[in-house]
Scaffold this active site. Structure first.
Site, mmCIF file in Angstrom:
data_model
loop_
_atom_site.group_PDB
_atom_site.id
_atom_site.type_symbol
_atom_site.label_atom_id
_atom_site.label_comp_id
_atom_site.label_asym_id
_atom_site.label_seq_id
_atom_site.Cartn_x
_atom_site.Cartn_y
_atom_site.Cartn_z
ATOM 1 N N PRO A 6 11.354 9.290 5.489
ATOM 2 C CA PRO A 6 10.791 8.024 5.964
ATOM 3 C C PRO A 6 11.605 6.836 5.465
ATOM 4 O O PRO A 6 12.355 6.944 4.489
ATOM 5 C CB PRO A 6 9.374 8.019 5.357
ATOM 6 C CG PRO A 6 9.103 9.429 4.953
ATOM 7 C CD PRO A 6 10.419 10.033 4.630
ATOM 8 N N PRO A 7 11.465 5.689 6.105
ATOM 9 C CA PRO A 7 12.186 4.493 5.638
ATOM 10 C C PRO A 7 11.751 4.108 4.229
ATOM 11 O O PRO A 7 10.579 4.207 3.871
ATOM 12 C CB PRO A 7 11.778 3.416 6.659
ATOM 13 C CG PRO A 7 11.307 4.163 7.858
ATOM 14 C CD PRO A 7 10.711 5.433 7.348
ATOM 15 N N GLY A 8 12.724 3.666 3.436
ATOM 16 C CA GLY A 8 12.417 3.154 2.111
ATOM 17 C C GLY A 8 12.333 4.190 1.016
ATOM 18 O O GLY A 8 11.930 3.871 -0.109
ATOM 19 N N THR A 9 12.718 5.442 1.298
ATOM 20 C CA THR A 9 12.604 6.486 0.273
ATOM 21 C C THR A 9 13.836 6.579 -0.617
ATOM 22 O O THR A 9 13.857 7.386 -1.546
ATOM 23 C CB THR A 9 12.349 7.854 0.934
ATOM 24 O OG1 THR A 9 13.311 8.061 1.973
ATOM 25 C CG2 THR A 9 10.961 7.923 1.518
ATOM 26 N N LYS A 38 17.362 6.841 0.484
ATOM 27 C CA LYS A 38 18.462 7.691 0.965
ATOM 28 C C LYS A 38 19.817 7.048 0.680
ATOM 29 O O LYS A 38 20.755 7.714 0.217
ATOM 30 C CB LYS A 38 18.289 7.946 2.468
ATOM 31 C CG LYS A 38 16.999 8.685 2.815
ATOM 32 C CD LYS A 38 16.896 8.988 4.291
ATOM 33 C CE LYS A 38 16.618 7.745 5.104
ATOM 34 N NZ LYS A 38 15.304 7.153 4.834
ATOM 35 N N THR A 39 19.943 5.759 0.967
ATOM 36 C CA THR A 39 21.214 5.065 0.700
ATOM 37 C C THR A 39 21.515 5.038 -0.796
ATOM 38 O O THR A 39 22.662 5.228 -1.216
ATOM 39 C CB THR A 39 21.148 3.630 1.254
ATOM 40 O OG1 THR A 39 20.831 3.667 2.642
ATOM 41 C CG2 THR A 39 22.479 2.921 1.062
ATOM 42 N N HIS A 49 -20.663 -3.490 8.337
ATOM 43 C CA HIS A 49 -19.620 -2.610 8.877
ATOM 44 C C HIS A 49 -18.863 -1.923 7.735
ATOM 45 O O HIS A 49 -18.714 -0.693 7.721
ATOM 46 C CB HIS A 49 -18.662 -3.432 9.746
ATOM 47 C CG HIS A 49 -17.519 -2.649 10.323
ATOM 48 N ND1 HIS A 49 -17.457 -2.315 11.658
ATOM 49 C CD2 HIS A 49 -16.383 -2.138 9.760
ATOM 50 C CE1 HIS A 49 -16.347 -1.623 11.883
ATOM 51 N NE2 HIS A 49 -15.674 -1.518 10.745
ATOM 52 N N GLU A 50 -18.392 -2.703 6.772
ATOM 53 C CA GLU A 50 -17.641 -2.128 5.653
ATOM 54 C C GLU A 50 -18.541 -1.291 4.754
ATOM 55 O O GLU A 50 -18.096 -0.283 4.187
ATOM 56 C CB GLU A 50 -16.967 -3.239 4.840
ATOM 57 C CG GLU A 50 -15.961 -4.075 5.614
ATOM 58 C CD GLU A 50 -14.859 -3.242 6.239
ATOM 59 O OE1 GLU A 50 -14.533 -2.168 5.682
ATOM 60 O OE2 GLU A 50 -14.327 -3.644 7.283
ATOM 61 N N HIS A 100 -18.622 2.184 6.220
ATOM 62 C CA HIS A 100 -17.483 3.002 5.778
ATOM 63 C C HIS A 100 -17.697 3.494 4.349
ATOM 64 O O HIS A 100 -17.399 4.652 4.020
ATOM 65 C CB HIS A 100 -16.193 2.166 5.824
ATOM 66 C CG HIS A 100 -15.697 1.868 7.198
ATOM 67 N ND1 HIS A 100 -15.459 2.841 8.137
ATOM 68 C CD2 HIS A 100 -15.373 0.688 7.797
ATOM 69 C CE1 HIS A 100 -15.011 2.281 9.253
ATOM 70 N NE2 HIS A 100 -14.963 0.969 9.071
#
Length: 652
Positions: free
Chosen positions: A228-231, A233-234, A449-450, A453
């Site tokens: 995934p992005p941001g893990t 790799k670079t 509503h909350e 949940h």
């Protein structure tokens, strides 16, 4: 001031305007010097003037197959013809000279000379000279030479910095870093211990290739980092180069493809040529799916520029002689769209999945990013890691950065627990909108509503624990409830997913039971619930009626032909029915829980209307005792990390 002048000089429009006036002025002044006080006449007019005795001097000069004639009138003539640029009315001028051009079909030199002599005109003959030819040639060529010179100069400037010229489109745009410039090491990459183990062999090969080659081993020609992005790799690729102490060439997949045919393939060749000169070296291609997508499905047809670039990349990676010591590391979020030829052994033959870090990995990442930030004693990074499941390295860095910004806005010298708590909320749900005017009726709707949940999450708490609930608007949400997993999970059971579905339905069910209305506040809940239910049926084989069959796998790529329908209309209908059945079952379960806990549901909603935000300790107290903790009832305040830690221990 100097920068402004440079901008004006490099403006292509101003350059073209300057060149236009330069060429026009050059031609005007040249023609003005040669034709001032003179007029052009044809052969018939010339014969008439000689016959009338109005020619005083006559000079002719052979110029190839034509004769250039010039002369002087005995009696000057008046003319209103424009001989140059006129800004007002043309002026009346005296014309003393004339010029003419005689073709071979008009007459011969001897006949013209005889006619002029008979009418007492002084005749002068000039021999053909090469200097006149060269002058005329220069007059024609020099302006265009100047034009092309400036055009090529501008193209050189626009062709990119770094000394590139217009002929260097095919040169690689990779950024080269010498081994001395790479400071990243494995110790700087936290939360990816298993991934680093997979890359140790690459580092060892680059350091001591003979140890592998003498045993007949072949190091992977390419390593594909997928995740995934941001893990990170670079960062991992840089760490490999830093540990191995070799040059590092980095480039994005989109840098290969241009509008000019053949440029991408040329850049690939140039990149590998540069890497061979610096071998051993690492080539890092970020977002390789931009150039490595499957062939034959692009928007540009079967032989577009991207495919030529991919073909050249395949050739360069195919183990040609001279590629020893070069390892290609690529990163992508979508390995499923890459061309199969790119993933075969001999090219990217090692694939490393860089996943989301677990709780220990998140703690290690937070410690790395907290090195340059002053943290208060009440900040427990282990607790922050527990509160951020699913966060990648980029998210965690963003949390600490947001916390620093929050502390700066509050004029603090250090970052304390309340700043990090606010930063987590900002990253998850966006900035709060406390100034937003909300009617009392709408606040009650959001609170119940909350609370719906929340009460469903409290009852169905096998895998997840209610961590926080608030009615403070953030982003596009009027409120939200956060439920965290009890532990990091790689697998979810069918029952776990059913509990999540029931929790998502709790908000709408509460609206219907308490107010007998349906609002738009449940749209995001339905979106998540529908996606989860469809995945259960079509991907995870959790439908008893349809069985363990996967109906939906990889999504079609942009530019690919529409995938053929692999299911019948009847099966598609049954899939929809199964999804609807799961959602209705979750809805009924949520309704049953709320009806059975009406008093607790009301207590949580009223507490939300009073305090706006409830944490796990307060929610647990309301659920078990029906009362708020006394310390919180005295004064509403931002929770410290000591309080949060005690709550987390109670939850366990």
């Amino acid at each position: 001031m100097k920068k402004q002048n440079n901008g004006l000089i490099k403006n292509p429009f101003l350059w073209l305007l300057f060149i236009f006036f330069l060429v026009t002025g050059f031609q005007y002044f040249y023609s003005g010097n040669n034709s001032g006080g003179s007029q052009q006449i044809n052969y018939t007019e010339l014969v008439q003037e000689i016959t009338d005795g109005n020619v005083k001097e006559l000079t002719y000069q052979p110029n190839g197959s034509v004769i250039e004639v010039s002369g002087v009138y005995k009696n000057p003539k008046t003319s209103k013809e424009e001989t140059g640029i006129q800004f007002f009315t043309p002026s009346v001028t005296k014309v003393e000279k004339f010029t003419s051009t005689i073709l071979p079909a008009d007459t011969t030199v001897s006949e013209l000379q005889k006619l002029a002599t008979d009418h007492k005109a002084e005749v002068t003959v000039k021999h053909e000279s090469s200097s006149g030819i060269w002058i005329n040639l220069l007059v024609s060529i020099v302006p265009f030479g100047i034009l092309f010179f400036f055009l090529f100069s501008m193209m050189g400037n626009m062709g990119g910095g770094n000394g590139r010229n217009p002929m260097s489109f095919g040169r690689s745009k990779a950024k080269a870093a010498n081994k001395e410039d790479i400071k990243v090491r494995f110790s700087d990459v936290a939360g990816a211990e298993e991934e680093k183990q997979e890359l140790v062999e690459v580092v060892e090969f680059l350091k001591d290739p003979k140890r592998f080659t003498k045993l007949g081993a072949r190091i992977p020609a390419g390593v594909l980092l997928e995740g995934p992005p941001g893990t990170g790799k670079t960062l991992l690729a840089k760490a490999v180069a830093g540990e191995a102490g070799v040059p590092f060439f980095s480039i994005s997949g989109s840098d290969f493809v241009e509008m000019f045919v053949g440029v991408g393939a040329s850049r690939v060749r140039s990149l590998f040529e540069d890497a061979k000169k610096a071998a051993p070296a690492i080539i890092f291609i970020d977002e390789i799916d931009a150039v490595g997508r499957q062939r034959g499905v692009g928007l540009g047809g079967g032989n577009d520029e991207r495919e030529q670039t991919l073909n050249q990349l395949l050739i360069e990676m195919d183990g040609f002689e001279g590629n020893e010591g070069i390892i290609v590391i690529a990163a992508t979020n979508r390995s499923d769209v890459l061309d199969p030829a790119l993933l075969r052994p001999g090219r990217f033959d090692r694939k490393v999945l860089v996943g989301r870090p677990d709780v220990k990995g998140r703690e290690a990442i937070l410690k790395v990013h907290a090195k340059n930030k002053p943290l208060a004693e009440d900040v427990d990074l282990k607790l922050v890691a527990q509160q951020t499941p699913g966060f990648v390295g980029a998210d965690l860095e963003n949390v600490l950065n947001e916390a620093a910004l929050v502390a700066a806005r509050r004029n603090k010298s250090i970052i304390d627990a309340s700043d990090i708590d606010e930063a987590e909320d900002r990253v998850i749900a966006g900035p709060s909108k406390k100034d937003k005017t909300v009617s009392q009726k709408e606040r009650e709707l959001v609170a119940y509503h909350e609370a719906g949940h929340t009460i469903v999450g409290l009852v169905l708490s096998n895998a997840r624990v209610v961590h926080k609930v608030t009615i403070v608007p953030r982003g596009r949400a009027g409120g939200y409830m956060i439920a965290l997993p009890k532990e990091d999970q790689m697998l979810l059971s069918k029952e776990d997913m059913k509990e999540q579905l029931a929790g998502l339905m709790g908000g709408r069910v509460a609206e219907e039971i308490i107010f007998n209305v349906q609002t738009t506040g449940a749209s995001n809940d339905f979106e998540q619930a529908t996606q989860m239910a469809r995945a259960m049926v079509t991907e995870y084989g959790m439908s008893e009626k349809l069985g363990p069959v996967q109906y939906e796998g990889n999504h079609a790529m942009l530019g690919a032909q529409s995938p053929q329908k692999s299911i019948s209309e009847q099966t598609a209908y049954e899939i929809d029915e199964e999804v609807r059945s799961l959602l209705n079952e979750a809805r009924n379960k949520a309704a049953e829980i709320i009806q059975s806990n009406r008093e607790t549901h009301k207590l949580i909603a009223e507490a939300l209307l009073k305090y706006e935000t409830l944490d796990s300790t307060q929610i647990k107290a309301l659920y078990e005792t029906g009362k708020m903790p006394e310390a919180v009832e005295e004064e509403s305040h931002a929770l410290s990390y000591d309080e949060v830690k005690s709550k987390m221990n109670d939850e366990k």
